[in-house]
Design a protein around this motif. Structure first.
Motif, PDB file in Angstrom:
ATOM      1  N   ALA A   1       0.757   6.172  -7.190  1.00  0.00           N
ATOM      2  CA  ALA A   1      -0.506   6.823  -7.561  1.00  0.00           C
ATOM      3  C   ALA A   1      -0.355   8.343  -7.507  1.00  0.00           C
ATOM      4  O   ALA A   1      -0.809   9.065  -8.414  1.00  0.00           O
TER       5      ALA A   1
ATOM      6  N   VAL B   1      -8.408  17.117   8.639  1.00  0.00           N
ATOM      7  CA  VAL B   1      -8.331  15.802   9.299  1.00  0.00           C
ATOM      8  C   VAL B   1      -6.949  15.173   9.130  1.00  0.00           C
ATOM      9  O   VAL B   1      -6.525  14.387   9.988  1.00  0.00           O
TER      10      VAL B   1
ATOM     11  N   ALA C   1     -13.399  13.078   1.523  1.00  0.00           N
ATOM     12  CA  ALA C   1     -12.847  14.303   0.930  1.00  0.00           C
ATOM     13  C   ALA C   1     -12.081  13.979  -0.345  1.00  0.00           C
ATOM     14  O   ALA C   1     -12.224  14.670  -1.368  1.00  0.00           O
TER      15      ALA C   1
ATOM     16  N   LEU D   1      -4.561  13.151  11.701  1.00  0.00           N
ATOM     17  CA  LEU D   1      -4.016  11.813  11.434  1.00  0.00           C
ATOM     18  C   LEU D   1      -2.499  11.760  11.550  1.00  0.00           C
ATOM     19  O   LEU D   1      -1.939  10.721  11.893  1.00  0.00           O
TER      20      LEU D   1
ATOM     21  N   VAL E   1      -5.780   2.244  -1.371  1.00  0.00           N
ATOM     22  CA  VAL E   1      -4.702   1.880  -0.442  1.00  0.00           C
ATOM     23  C   VAL E   1      -4.658   2.813   0.767  1.00  0.00           C
ATOM     24  O   VAL E   1      -4.223   2.391   1.845  1.00  0.00           O
ATOM     25  N   VAL E   2      -5.141   4.054   0.621  1.00  0.00           N
ATOM     26  CA  VAL E   2      -5.225   4.924   1.797  1.00  0.00           C
ATOM     27  C   VAL E   2      -6.189   4.330   2.825  1.00  0.00           C
ATOM     28  O   VAL E   2      -5.934   4.384   4.033  1.00  0.00           O
TER      29      VAL E   2
ATOM     30  N   ALA F   1      -6.462   4.174  12.303  1.00  0.00           N
ATOM     31  CA  ALA F   1      -6.717   5.524  12.819  1.00  0.00           C
ATOM     32  C   ALA F   1      -8.154   5.627  13.342  1.00  0.00           C
ATOM     33  O   ALA F   1      -8.985   4.748  13.117  1.00  0.00           O
ATOM     34  N   GLN F   2      -8.436   6.705  14.038  1.00  0.00           N
ATOM     35  CA  GLN F   2      -9.788   6.957  14.533  1.00  0.00           C
ATOM     36  C   GLN F   2     -10.762   7.039  13.359  1.00  0.00           C
ATOM     37  O   GLN F   2     -10.417   7.509  12.280  1.00  0.00           O
TER      38      GLN F   2
ATOM     39  N   VAL G   1     -13.596  10.730   7.010  1.00  0.00           N
ATOM     40  CA  VAL G   1     -13.732  12.053   6.387  1.00  0.00           C
ATOM     41  C   VAL G   1     -12.653  12.247   5.324  1.00  0.00           C
ATOM     42  O   VAL G   1     -12.910  12.798   4.251  1.00  0.00           O
ATOM     43  N   LEU G   2     -11.440  11.776   5.599  1.00  0.00           N
ATOM     44  CA  LEU G   2     -10.368  11.886   4.610  1.00  0.00           C
ATOM     45  C   LEU G   2     -10.748  11.154   3.322  1.00  0.00           C
ATOM     46  O   LEU G   2     -10.597  11.697   2.220  1.00  0.00           O
TER      47      LEU G   2
ATOM     48  N   ALA H   1     -13.889  20.392   0.330  1.00  0.00           N
ATOM     49  CA  ALA H   1     -13.344  19.044   0.553  1.00  0.00           C
ATOM     50  C   ALA H   1     -11.855  19.109   0.848  1.00  0.00           C
ATOM     51  O   ALA H   1     -11.346  18.382   1.711  1.00  0.00           O
TER      52      ALA H   1
ATOM     53  N   PRO I   1       0.814  -1.224   0.000  1.00  0.00           N
ATOM     54  CA  PRO I   1       0.000   0.000   0.000  1.00  0.00           C
ATOM     55  C   PRO I   1       0.846   1.273   0.000  1.00  0.00           C
ATOM     56  O   PRO I   1       0.503   2.248  -0.679  1.00  0.00           O
TER      57      PRO I   1
ATOM     58  N   LEU J   1       0.653   3.863  -3.078  1.00  0.00           N
ATOM     59  CA  LEU J   1       0.252   5.252  -2.826  1.00  0.00           C
ATOM     60  C   LEU J   1       1.218   6.225  -3.481  1.00  0.00           C
ATOM     61  O   LEU J   1       0.799   7.191  -4.144  1.00  0.00           O
TER      62      LEU J   1
ATOM     63  N   VAL K   1     -13.559   8.797  12.553  1.00  0.00           N
ATOM     64  CA  VAL K   1     -14.055  10.024  11.921  1.00  0.00           C
ATOM     65  C   VAL K   1     -13.016  10.671  11.006  1.00  0.00           C
ATOM     66  O   VAL K   1     -13.288  10.894   9.828  1.00  0.00           O
ATOM     67  N   PRO K   2     -11.790  10.967  11.497  1.00  0.00           N
ATOM     68  CA  PRO K   2     -10.843  11.567  10.551  1.00  0.00           C
ATOM     69  C   PRO K   2     -10.528  10.662   9.365  1.00  0.00           C
ATOM     70  O   PRO K   2     -10.410  11.138   8.228  1.00  0.00           O
ATOM     71  N   ALA K   3     -10.409   9.343   9.594  1.00  0.00           N
ATOM     72  CA  ALA K   3     -10.097   8.424   8.494  1.00  0.00           C
ATOM     73  C   ALA K   3     -11.219   8.434   7.456  1.00  0.00           C
ATOM     74  O   ALA K   3     -10.974   8.535   6.247  1.00  0.00           O
TER      75      ALA K   3
ATOM     76  N   SER L   1     -11.914  15.341  15.282  1.00  0.00           N
ATOM     77  CA  SER L   1     -10.742  14.566  14.859  1.00  0.00           C
ATOM     78  C   SER L   1      -9.527  14.896  15.722  1.00  0.00           C
ATOM     79  O   SER L   1      -8.742  14.006  16.072  1.00  0.00           O
TER      80      SER L   1
ATOM     81  N   LEU M   1      -4.095   2.077   4.713  1.00  0.00           N
ATOM     82  CA  LEU M   1      -3.060   2.737   5.515  1.00  0.00           C
ATOM     83  C   LEU M   1      -3.632   3.426   6.755  1.00  0.00           C
ATOM     84  O   LEU M   1      -2.953   3.547   7.767  1.00  0.00           O
TER      85      LEU M   1
ATOM     86  N   GLY N   1      -5.216   4.847  -5.479  1.00  0.00           N
ATOM     87  CA  GLY N   1      -4.578   5.579  -4.387  1.00  0.00           C
ATOM     88  C   GLY N   1      -5.491   5.688  -3.168  1.00  0.00           C
ATOM     89  O   GLY N   1      -5.070   5.457  -2.033  1.00  0.00           O
TER      90      GLY N   1
ATOM     91  N   ALA O   1     -14.560  13.182  -3.034  1.00  0.00           N
ATOM     92  CA  ALA O   1     -15.228  14.399  -3.505  1.00  0.00           C
ATOM     93  C   ALA O   1     -14.316  15.196  -4.429  1.00  0.00           C
ATOM     94  O   ALA O   1     -14.751  15.697  -5.476  1.00  0.00           O
ATOM     95  N   ILE O   2     -13.039  15.299  -4.067  1.00  0.00           N
ATOM     96  CA  ILE O   2     -12.094  16.035  -4.914  1.00  0.00           C
ATOM     97  C   ILE O   2     -11.936  15.327  -6.258  1.00  0.00           C
ATOM     98  O   ILE O   2     -11.916  15.970  -7.314  1.00  0.00           O
TER      99      ILE O   2
END
Lengths: 162, 162, 162
Positions: A108, C89, B108, C93, B89-90, B97-98, B104-105, C82, A101, A105, B100-102, C23, B93, B86, B111-112
């Motif tokens: 990518a 976040v 995001a 992380l 695999v994130v 992690a917690q 939301v990332l 976004a 991974p 990454l 919510v941040p994971a 976060s 990775l 990408g 969305a981008i």
């Protein structure tokens, strides 16, 4: 290139090298085994010099391949530099992660950077950096100057966005 | 679609599935509980087949919805594939992690990716993948074939950039 | 701005603040030391109010600086939101990572966001947020309301993409 361009590119490459290499050293991605030469921040002095010289050389090569694209602005240049340095520090941040991974990454991110900013000449310069960088690294690692925990991906990216 | 397009998309989807699923398995994001069928790399053989077939189906659906945009080049396609793999695999990775941040990332990044590459039909295909993928996963997990540590976000992204 | 725009921007800023601050709290990036006021999710109620008001203020300032660009669409707006929330976040992380690579990554992401979406007025608003945010934080931290483990980068980004 004018002298001022050479100086600018050398300093840019050397500065990026210092930031990235410091990130590798503090995360134990890279460990320097020899301390025979003076250090700059976390790097032996030959490291920023090599990367700065490689940056100038690739830019010079790129100019010989074909005239630069007129559609590329300073904003593209800033984005490219930010992308390369950003990817460089990501290689430090993920170096404890599993190899597949983490490596995927990085590839990518490099592919996306090329898609947004690159052309075929940039790809050629990227491939040269991707071959030349690890060759130099392999020689220096063999010579016992440093130990490299990961697979040499970071330096391969230096030429991608140029 | 021509047969060559079907084969290309199937192989692309299956290959991305193998890379992403391997990343999930080595990071303990996914654990396969049944080993009754042959494996390919880290995945039971039905997984790349399912994702490859879903990739072809979504592409076929997209073509029926409306003619493809003429402004989209191979470069956009490469960027989209790199973005999806990408992001995939994130998800591996950041799985420790917690939540919510994971999560939301990942949203995001999706969305981008859509903002750069998508249109309303891509969004529709993405929503279908986002509903269909977890439904299939829920059925298979209920059947005891695997255990999924996270919330099914990754597969939901497969259709976003197409 | 119309009242509906003010309400929309306030809610947007406040919602992003709640997601980002949650976060930070769950990853121990931020720790609130005083619980004298009511909380919303993981934040004391003044935090989303401050960020929402700052979002409205920066948008108002931006409109006074110059007419908005006509080339910017809702899609750019979504991408910017976004990007800001995604970068926010990421600060949570990576907060356990080494300072230099983590900080450089955040700056690189902010620079790329600006290169894609920003103009000189956005940069000015970003600088104002980058100065104003940490000043408010420093005052509140000095007053013992919270402890901030990192260097105040996140809030500095709130205005970059607007």
């Amino acid at each position: 290139m004018r002298v001022s361009d050479v100086v600018f590119l050398f300093v840019l490459g050397a500065a990026a090298a210092l930031v990235g290499d410091h990130s590798h050293v503090v995360t134990d991605t890279t460990e320097y085994l020899s301390h025979a030469v003076p250090s700059v921040w976390s790097s032996p002095i030959w490291f920023p010099i090599l990367v700065g010289a490689a940056t100038v050389s690739l830019a010079e090569l790129r100019l010989h391949l074909r005239a630069p694209r007129t559609s590329v602005s300073a904003r593209h240049g800033l984005a490219g530099v930010a992308a390369v340095i950003g990817i460089y520090v990501v290689t430090a941040l993920v170096h404890t992660a599993q190899a597949v991974p983490a490596t995927v990454l990085i590839y990518a991110l490099a592919a996306i950077t090329w898609c947004v900013l690159g052309d075929r000449y940039a790809a050629l310069c990227g491939v040269l950096a991707a071959v030349g960088g690890p060759v130099v690294e392999a020689v220096l690692a063999k010579a016992g100057l440093f130990r490299y925990a990961d697979d040499g991906v970071p330096r391969t990216l230096m030429g991608v966005a140029m």
